[in-house]
Enzyme design. Sequence first.
Site, PDB file in Angstrom:
ATOM      1  N   ASN A  80       0.825  -1.211   0.000  1.00 18.06           N
ATOM      2  CA  ASN A  80       0.000   0.000   0.000  1.00 18.06           C
ATOM      3  C   ASN A  80       0.855   1.255   0.000  1.00 18.06           C
ATOM      4  OD1 ASN A  80      -2.284  -1.582   0.134  1.00 18.06           O
ATOM      5  ND2 ASN A  80      -2.760  -1.111   2.266  1.00 18.06           N
ATOM      6  N   ARG A 409     -10.860  -4.850 -14.333  1.00 20.81           N
ATOM      7  CA  ARG A 409      -9.767  -5.753 -13.969  1.00 20.81           C
ATOM      8  C   ARG A 409     -10.297  -7.177 -14.038  1.00 20.81           C
ATOM      9  NH1 ARG A 409      -6.061  -2.252 -11.522  1.00 20.81           N
ATOM     10  NH2 ARG A 409      -6.975  -0.592 -10.249  1.00 20.81           N
ATOM     11  N   ARG A 439      -5.401   1.378 -13.515  1.00 23.68           N
ATOM     12  CA  ARG A 439      -4.054   1.579 -12.993  1.00 23.68           C
ATOM     13  C   ARG A 439      -3.374   0.269 -12.606  1.00 23.68           C
ATOM     14  NH1 ARG A 439      -1.423   5.902 -11.456  1.00 23.68           N
ATOM     15  NH2 ARG A 439      -3.272   7.208 -11.522  1.00 23.68           N
ATOM     16  N   HIS A 469     -15.493   2.510 -15.186  1.00 22.55           N
ATOM     17  CA  HIS A 469     -15.268   1.769 -13.949  1.00 22.55           C
ATOM     18  C   HIS A 469     -16.485   0.950 -13.554  1.00 22.55           C
ATOM     19  CE1 HIS A 469     -14.505   1.522  -9.439  1.00 22.55           C
ATOM     20  NE2 HIS A 469     -13.376   1.077  -9.939  1.00 22.55           N
ATOM     21  N   TYR A 502     -12.459 -10.278  -1.787  1.00 26.47           N
ATOM     22  CA  TYR A 502     -13.128  -8.983  -1.683  1.00 26.47           C
ATOM     23  C   TYR A 502     -14.581  -9.175  -1.272  1.00 26.47           C
ATOM     24  CZ  TYR A 502      -9.439  -6.443  -4.231  1.00 26.47           C
ATOM     25  OH  TYR A 502      -8.265  -5.860  -4.625  1.00 26.47           O
ATOM     26  N   ARG A 598     -13.964   2.237   4.207  1.00 31.89           N
ATOM     27  CA  ARG A 598     -12.754   1.451   4.412  1.00 31.89           C
ATOM     28  C   ARG A 598     -11.510   2.322   4.481  1.00 31.89           C
ATOM     29  NH1 ARG A 598     -11.775  -1.305  -0.410  1.00 31.89           N
ATOM     30  NH2 ARG A 598      -9.821  -0.272  -0.869  1.00 31.89           N
ATOM     31  N   HIS A 626     -15.383  -3.873   0.015  1.00 34.44           N
ATOM     32  CA  HIS A 626     -15.277  -3.212  -1.285  1.00 34.44           C
ATOM     33  C   HIS A 626     -16.619  -2.760  -1.852  1.00 34.44           C
ATOM     34  CE1 HIS A 626     -14.174  -3.190  -5.733  1.00 34.44           C
ATOM     35  NE2 HIS A 626     -13.192  -2.486  -5.196  1.00 34.44           N
TER      36      HIS A 626
END
Length: 726
Positions: A80, A409, A439, A469, A502, A598, A626
Amino acid sequence: MDAVPPPGTLAAAAPELDPDLDADPDAYEGDAEGSELPPDRFLDRERSWLAFNERVLELAEDPAIPLLERANFLAIFASNLDEFFMVRVAGLKRRIATGVATRSASGYQPREVLQQVWDRSRELMLRHAACFRQGVLPGLAAEGVELIRWPELTEQEQSRLFTLFRQRIYPVLTPLAVDPAHPFPYISGLSLNLAVVVRNPVSGEEHFARVKVPPLLSRFLEASPQRYVPLEDVIAAHLEELFPGMEVLATHLFRVTRNQDLEVEEDDAENLLQALEKELMRRRFGPPVRLEVEEDMAPEVLDRLVRELKISAAEVHRLPGPLDLTGLFGIAALDRPELRFPKFVAGPHPDLAEAGAGSAAVPDVFAALRERDVLLHHPYDSFSTSVQAFLEQAAEDPDVLAIKQTLYRTSGDSPIVHALIDAANFGKQVLVLVEIKARFDEQANIKWARALEDAGCHVVYGLVGLKTHCKLSLVVRREGDALRRYAHVGTGNYHPNTARLYEDLGLLTADPQVGADLSDLFNQLSGYSRRTTYRRLLVAPRSLREGLVRRIAAEAEHRRAGRPAYVRIKVNSIVDEAVIDALYRAARAGVRVDVWVRGICAVRPGVAGLSENIRVRSVLGRFLEHSRIFAFGNGGDPEVWIGSADLMHRNLDRRIETLVRVADPGHRASLVALLEAGMSETADSWLLGPDGEWRRRGTDGDGAPLPNVQERLIAARRRGRGPALN
């Protein structure tokens, strides 16, 4: 999984960091309505992100958590922080250098924020190293898993590793001298490197060299069963093999973090793929933003590195070795189940299991959806028997005419992509919107885009200037003389691997309104439609922020009229000032506002006269929280939305995001109950105070550990209580 996993692949991983480099993402001019609110009402974004990563570190420090899970959290913290420097710190530095940075919404000057980030990061990195050396390392050793240094190895172990060095390590090493004939080499971002000082025994002259630690080899090498040594130790112990005839005087480990932002010109959409590939090559050579060195590095060696890398003293971090604890991902994956969380395997959603005539059968997803909507809650509900089965059955079904899909993704060997390719091979019309600017997944998505094109799929890259997205699937099926549309709207990526790690939501439905909305939206994404209103969707950047602000304001009106009113939000990050100001106004009107976040949070709760009615909680655990949920009391007829959007500028202004309104009353009640569970006073969570500090409430009044909402949901599923959301 790579040594440094891409963002969004592990529980408690970082929020995506995506600064707007054309303007300060925190800049907020306010509005006429917001002028009555205090100027210090927003918490600072960068410090809030560091506070999030501190919560991850607290999990690594928690002795109640199994040891290999603590090692995993140490690795997550390190990964992170790498991304934070590569993206947020790099972006802040660039804005300062180019003069476009302005005072942030929280009131801080950019240079002041940067200094605070450097200072706080250094504190957390030292605390991280201490947790490893004083907590996790001896704890693992007590369980027979030893991470040791070269001098602690037995002669037999050293001999075995010397053989390994000669066979597998030495052939890929390239020592690079630094002298008038050999310029200082390029140091790739996040690579581990040995700075080596050698002396010519004949002339007595000293020389500097650099040896890169090969990134494709295991970070920790097994010297003997359950005994591991860092790869760089093995290399350092055999440097005489690389510099024969020279005296090795000193070796020091160092690591550079570089700017990894992308700047892609999108004026010509047809050339976007080529432009992105070119920019990916350039990104490798971004300027340094952080230099990590072992604390015993000689001053003259450090001076050379600082000078050659053109880095400031504030960007140098002296740390206890070993550096780069992302390597602990490999240790955390050891087959020691007694040192991990108890295994949990998701089961099929009961509504889909019934459609398969038994839990072991493959469900007939289309038959199930003709009966009812299915609300999925991953990872408690199996992804493979729901979303994946939906697309695989659509690919094989001869009555399916078309599939439309967004991909942000996905996994390396993606069954989702394979299903889409199969559908095209079966002659179906397949449209896939691949977001090649996701990204750190850009290269993988370019590969998938080309594979889909080669199979005959129609592949588009979205709208110029916007990332796509949203998480959408649309299937058009011939049924008799009519066509029926089936849809999936989710909060998470179409990624089977992360669906096991997730926490996410998804709605499978044959509702005609949702199907019509998705048809209209896909037409906008692939063509020239300018539709801005939908039946059951809110879509960014056109209507999502305005739709949420309007509903928050309506709750204040319900409260004033004496009707049931509340706002409950679950997101990864919340920094959008317009939405936060709407929450402040609703709270002032007496509306109870609950925010479950989060990561980054700019809301300042509990301030007298402003936000006494706002509570903010954060939940971290074995799964990465998530999902995004937005619930409103709506005068007694609750309205609930789920979707892909966080409350950030980039999501609301620079992305295609969707929220779908949940129609089924039982599903709405389940989602409201989930929000209440996350905000419960008897659940393990972190509470945000008006001072911006997070405080963990992990035990009850007697000191007994409190379970978090994830553990309660797992326990419910193990007791066979039906859907995770029930």
